[in-house]
Design an enzyme around this catalytic site. Structure first.
Site, PDB file in Angstrom:
ATOM      1  N   GLY A  34       0.845  -1.197   0.000  1.00  0.00           N
ATOM      2  CA  GLY A  34       0.000   0.000   0.000  1.00  0.00           C
ATOM      3  C   GLY A  34       0.879   1.245   0.000  1.00  0.00           C
ATOM      4  N   SER A  35       0.221   2.410  -0.040  1.00  0.00           N
ATOM      5  CA  SER A  35       0.990   3.646  -0.190  1.00  0.00           C
ATOM      6  C   SER A  35       1.792   3.981   1.071  1.00  0.00           C
ATOM      7  CB  SER A  35       0.059   4.803  -0.549  1.00  0.00           C
ATOM      8  OG  SER A  35      -0.963   4.934   0.414  1.00  0.00           O
ATOM      9  N   THR A  36       1.272   3.669   2.253  1.00  0.00           N
ATOM     10  CA  THR A  36       2.018   3.961   3.486  1.00  0.00           C
ATOM     11  C   THR A  36       3.198   3.005   3.618  1.00  0.00           C
ATOM     12  OG1 THR A  36      -0.188   4.396   4.395  1.00  0.00           O
ATOM     13  CG2 THR A  36       1.673   4.611   5.896  1.00  0.00           C
ATOM     14  N   GLY A  90       0.576  -1.045   6.487  1.00  0.00           N
ATOM     15  CA  GLY A  90      -0.494  -0.059   6.604  1.00  0.00           C
ATOM     16  C   GLY A  90      -1.795  -0.724   7.028  1.00  0.00           C
ATOM     17  N   LYS A 102      -7.908  -4.604   6.849  1.00  0.00           N
ATOM     18  CA  LYS A 102      -6.878  -4.496   5.822  1.00  0.00           C
ATOM     19  C   LYS A 102      -7.367  -5.155   4.537  1.00  0.00           C
ATOM     20  CE  LYS A 102      -2.622  -5.257   6.513  1.00  0.00           C
ATOM     21  NZ  LYS A 102      -2.340  -4.137   5.613  1.00  0.00           N
ATOM     22  N   GLY A 103      -6.637  -4.874   3.457  1.00  0.00           N
ATOM     23  CA  GLY A 103      -6.978  -5.514   2.189  1.00  0.00           C
ATOM     24  C   GLY A 103      -7.462  -4.550   1.129  1.00  0.00           C
ATOM     25  N   GLY A 104      -7.422  -3.245   1.462  1.00  0.00           N
ATOM     26  CA  GLY A 104      -7.792  -2.252   0.454  1.00  0.00           C
ATOM     27  C   GLY A 104      -6.939  -2.373  -0.799  1.00  0.00           C
ATOM     28  N   GLY A 105      -5.711  -2.831  -0.602  1.00  0.00           N
ATOM     29  CA  GLY A 105      -4.806  -3.022  -1.747  1.00  0.00           C
ATOM     30  C   GLY A 105      -4.850  -4.439  -2.295  1.00  0.00           C
ATOM     31  N   GLU A 111      -0.479 -10.575   3.623  1.00  0.00           N
ATOM     32  CA  GLU A 111      -0.236  -9.672   4.753  1.00  0.00           C
ATOM     33  C   GLU A 111      -0.546 -10.358   6.076  1.00  0.00           C
ATOM     34  OE1 GLU A 111      -1.093  -5.365   2.596  1.00  0.00           O
ATOM     35  OE2 GLU A 111      -2.746  -6.418   3.551  1.00  0.00           O
TER      36      GLU A 111
END
Ligand code: 5RP
Length: 262
Positions: A34-36, A90, A102-105, A111
């Protein structure tokens, strides 16, 4: 602070930079997605290149693996590492108990496996990810492609007896076609609005044939590093019950800030 970064990106960056302090020479480190997490990988890459930090990184997705290699981190697989000292990742939401969505990505399966195989999991997040109740962010579950519509119907039926506000689900798409995870599975996003009992829901969802894993991380996270747009960070440790506050100043460097597309 940077004139280039949005407050959200600045918050993600300072959380990642502060979390890099958790990583010590010789550690095996789970690298989130992810971005973070991408900021974290960049920060660790800088420490490897400029400070001689020696670590082995275990990525949680093909895109994190590519970025980690790019920035000079020695990448190994989980089977080679066997057990990790720390995973830093993230989250889409975290609550006061440091339970997560979690899991948006789309990388929740790797993970969760990697975080569970670690002495500690540290989450890095901007303050916007903190919630009182999990569930505003749609809960991702990974399902195998075979019979996914039947699995979806079973999931929606199961949700009737769960303490949630919404019950519909959508197949995650990648443009016109279904999204595929690194494991070749699909993601169903569950629009629950509010999850009353995340622990129960996590257990029940994983009983449904066809569901590989869900994006609820219960009792896995040990600490969260929360970033704010003005450079402040808070390190909240659930085991010690402590909160440390700090403020980071940073100067953009070409290495760290260029071409960050994740
Ligand atoms: C990927 C994840 C990410 O950690 C989560 O989606 C947060 O992403 P970002 O740091 O880009 O906000 O779970 O599967």
């Amino acid at each position: 602070m940077s004139g280039e970064l949005s407050p959200i990106d600045a918050a993600k960056f300072v959380a990642a930079k502060r979390a890099a302090d958790f990583v010590e020479d010789g550690m095996r480190v789970g690298l989130g997605t992810g971005s973070t997490a991408a900021w974290l990988v960049r920060c660790l890459g800088e420490l490897v290149r400029d400070n001689g930090l020696r670590i082995k990184g275990v990525p949680t997705s093909t895109r994190t693996a590519a970025l980690a290699r790019d920035v000079g981190i020695d990448v190994i697989g989980l089977d080679e590492a066997k057990w990790l000292d720390i995973t830093i990742d993230g989250a889409d939401e975290f609550n006061g108990d440091l339970n997560l969505i979690k899991g948006g990505g789309g990388a929740l399966l790797q993970e969760k496996i990697v975080a569970t195989a670690s002495d500690q999991m540290v989450v890095i997040a901007d303050i916007g990810k903190e919630v009182e109740h999990l569930g505003s962010f749609p809960l991702p579950i990974e399902v195998i492609p075979f019979g996914w519509q039947t699995t979806q119907a079973l999931v929606e039926e199961t949700l009737i007896s769960m303490d949630v506000l919404g019950r519909n689900s959508t197949l995650r798409m990648n443009g016109e076609v279904p999204f595929f995870t690194d494991e070749g599975n699909h993601i169903l996003d569950l629009h629950l609005a509010r999850i009353g009992n995340p622990r129960q829901l996590a257990l029940v969802l994983n009983q449904i044939p066809g569901v590989v894993e869900n994006g609820l991380f219960i009792d896995i996270c040990d600490a969260v590093v929360v970033g704010f747009g003005d450079g402040r960070v808070e390190v909240r440790d659930i085991n010690g019950g402590t909160v440390e506050r700090d403020k980071l100043d940073f100067v953009e460097t070409d290495n760290l800030f260029s071409d960050l597309s994740d």
